[in-house]
Enzyme design. Structure first.
Site, PDB file in Angstrom:
ATOM      1  N   SER A 179     -18.733 -14.233 -12.552  1.00  0.00           N
ATOM      2  CA  SER A 179     -18.039 -13.560 -11.448  1.00  0.00           C
ATOM      3  C   SER A 179     -16.594 -13.192 -11.766  1.00  0.00           C
ATOM      4  CB  SER A 179     -18.133 -14.394 -10.172  1.00  0.00           C
ATOM      5  OG  SER A 179     -19.492 -14.559  -9.805  1.00  0.00           O
ATOM      6  N   HIS A 213     -27.583 -16.979 -23.404  1.00  0.00           N
ATOM      7  CA  HIS A 213     -27.126 -16.718 -22.042  1.00  0.00           C
ATOM      8  C   HIS A 213     -27.918 -17.619 -21.089  1.00  0.00           C
ATOM      9  CE1 HIS A 213     -26.544 -14.789 -18.194  1.00  0.00           C
ATOM     10  NE2 HIS A 213     -25.447 -14.265 -18.712  1.00  0.00           N
ATOM     11  N   ASN A 217     -21.830  -7.340 -20.047  1.00  0.00           N
ATOM     12  CA  ASN A 217     -23.243  -7.695 -20.176  1.00  0.00           C
ATOM     13  C   ASN A 217     -23.998  -6.920 -19.101  1.00  0.00           C
ATOM     14  OD1 ASN A 217     -25.744  -8.867 -20.280  1.00  0.00           O
ATOM     15  ND2 ASN A 217     -25.076 -10.911 -19.642  1.00  0.00           N
ATOM     16  N   GLY A 248     -20.541  -9.528 -16.158  1.00  0.00           N
ATOM     17  CA  GLY A 248     -21.850  -9.021 -15.769  1.00  0.00           C
ATOM     18  C   GLY A 248     -21.711  -7.901 -14.744  1.00  0.00           C
ATOM     19  N   GLY A 272     -23.016 -14.422 -11.298  1.00  0.00           N
ATOM     20  CA  GLY A 272     -23.655 -13.570 -10.295  1.00  0.00           C
ATOM     21  C   GLY A 272     -23.568 -14.101  -8.880  1.00  0.00           C
ATOM     22  N   LYS A 303     -27.058  -6.679 -18.645  1.00  0.00           N
ATOM     23  CA  LYS A 303     -28.328  -7.311 -18.242  1.00  0.00           C
ATOM     24  C   LYS A 303     -29.434  -6.242 -18.137  1.00  0.00           C
ATOM     25  CE  LYS A 303     -25.658 -10.941 -16.136  1.00  0.00           C
ATOM     26  NZ  LYS A 303     -25.600 -12.054 -15.216  1.00  0.00           N
ATOM     27  N   GLU A 335     -29.344 -17.130 -18.414  1.00  0.00           N
ATOM     28  CA  GLU A 335     -30.603 -16.552 -17.914  1.00  0.00           C
ATOM     29  C   GLU A 335     -31.708 -16.673 -18.964  1.00  0.00           C
ATOM     30  OE1 GLU A 335     -28.816 -12.835 -16.713  1.00  0.00           O
ATOM     31  OE2 GLU A 335     -27.708 -13.955 -15.204  1.00  0.00           O
ATOM     32  N   GLU A 390     -19.668 -20.014 -19.673  1.00  0.00           N
ATOM     33  CA  GLU A 390     -20.138 -19.410 -18.426  1.00  0.00           C
ATOM     34  C   GLU A 390     -20.741 -20.488 -17.535  1.00  0.00           C
ATOM     35  OE1 GLU A 390     -20.971 -14.966 -18.923  1.00  0.00           O
ATOM     36  OE2 GLU A 390     -22.744 -15.993 -19.634  1.00  0.00           O
TER      37      GLU A 390
END
Ligand code: PGA
Length: 257
Positions: free
Chosen positions: A220, A102, A9, A241, A180, A11, A104, A174
Site C-alpha cells: 500500500s 511475492h 508490480n 502494486g 493491497g 500483477k 501471493e 512487504e
C-alpha cells in the site's frame, strides 16, 4: 553504493495495449525529468505479466533508468513443464529482473522457501536480478514474531548465496497485512524492519555487502505516503502494486525521492 529503485508490480492487470500506454507515459516522465542522468534519482523497474515482457522490453530498450522484470520464473531450466516460464526465456525478452517469493506466490501457489532458493539460483544463473520478497502476516506481527519470520525467510531463501551472488540481489520487505489493503506500515515500522534486515546481512556477510544492498518497501505504498517512507535511511525505494497501474500516481511516487 546501493541503488534506489521504484518498481511497479502490475500483477495480473492490464491488457497489452493498456500496459504499453502506461509504459509510454512512464518513459515520457523519466525522459522529461532527466531522471536517467540525475544523481540520486531512482531507477524504475516495471514487473509486467509474462505476455507483455517482450513488447515492454523492446519499447524501453536503450532508455536509461527504465528496466523490465517478470513476476515469477520456474525452478527448472527447460522441458516438459506445461505453462511454466524459465529464467532463460525471461532473459531472452530483454527483461533484467524477476520477482521471487511475492507473498501471493507463497500463499496462493504454495511456494516454499526451498522453491524460492532454487528460483533465486536460476535467476542469477541467467543474469536476472532477483527481487526477493519477504514479510510477515498479521498474526505473526501481532504475536511479535515478525523479525523471526523475516529472518527465516532470508536465511532459507538467500543466505546460502556467496557474497558475490548475494550482492546481485534486491530485497523487498512487504508485510503481507499491508499488501493491497490500504493499510501501510508506518515509516517507523518500515525503517525498523529494514534496519533489522540490513543488520542480519551485516552479520551474515559484511559491512560493505549490507550497506550496498537495496531494500525496497512494499504494501500500500502510494503517491501520498511514498515520500515519508522513502525518507528513512534504510528504505531504498518501493515495490508498488495498485498505485503502479496509473501513470500519474506511479510518477508521483518516482518523484518522491
Ligand atoms: P500494493 O501491492 O502496493 O497494491 O499493496 C504491493 C505488492 O504486492 O507488491
Amino acid at each position: 553504493m546501493r541503488k534506489k529503485i521504484v518498481a511497479g508490480n502490475w500483477k495480473m492487470n492490464l491488457k497489452l495495449e493498456e500496459g504499453m500506454q502506461l509504459s509510454s507515459e512512464i518513459v515520457e516522465f523519466v525522459k522529461n525529468n532527466h531522471l536517467e542522468t540525475l544523481a540520486g534519482k531512482p531507477g524504475v523497474v516495471m514487473f509486467t505479466p509474462f505476455v507483455h515482457l517482450t513488447s515492454v522490453a523492446d519499447f524501453t530498450a536503450g532508455i536509461k533508468g527504465v528496466e523490465v522484470g517478470a513476476q515469477n520464473c520456474y525452478t527448472e531450466e527447460k522441458g516438459a513443464f506445461t505453462g511454466e516460464v524459465s529464467a532463460e526465456m525471461i532473459e531472452s525478452t530483454g527483461a533484467t529482473h524477476v520477482l521471487v517469493g511475492h507473498s501471493e506466490r507463497r500463499s496462493f501457489f504454495g511456494e516454499t522457501d526451498e522453491v524460492l532458493a532454487k528460483k533465486t539460483e536460476i535467476a542469477l544463473k541467467h543474469a536476472l536480478t532477483p527481487v526477493f520478497c519477504c514479510g510477515e502476516v498479521l498474526d505473526e506481527r501481532n504475536a511479535e514474531k515478525h523479525f523471526e519470520v523475516v529472518k527465516k525467510q532470508l536465511h532459507k531463501g538467500l543466505f546460502w548465496l556467496s557474497e558475490e551472488e548475494f550482492s546481485k540481489v534486491v530485497i523487498a520487505y512487504e508485510p503481507v497485512w499491508a499488501i493491497g489493503t490500504g493499510v501501510t506500515a508506518s515509516p517507523a515500522q518500515a525503517q525498523e524492519m529494514h534496519a533489522f534486515i540490513r543488520q542480519i546481512i551485516r552479520e551474515k556477510y559484511n559491512d560493505k555487502t549490507a550497506d550496498d544492498t537495496t531494500i525496497l518497501y512494499g504494501g500500500s505504498c502510494n503517491a501520498k505516503n511514498a515520500a515519508e517512507l522513502f525518507a528513512n535511511e534504510d528504505v531504498d525505494g518501493g515495490l508498488i502494486g495498485g498505485a503502479s497501474l496509473k501513470a500519474e500516481d506511479f510518477c508521483t511516487i518516482i518523484k518522491s525521492f
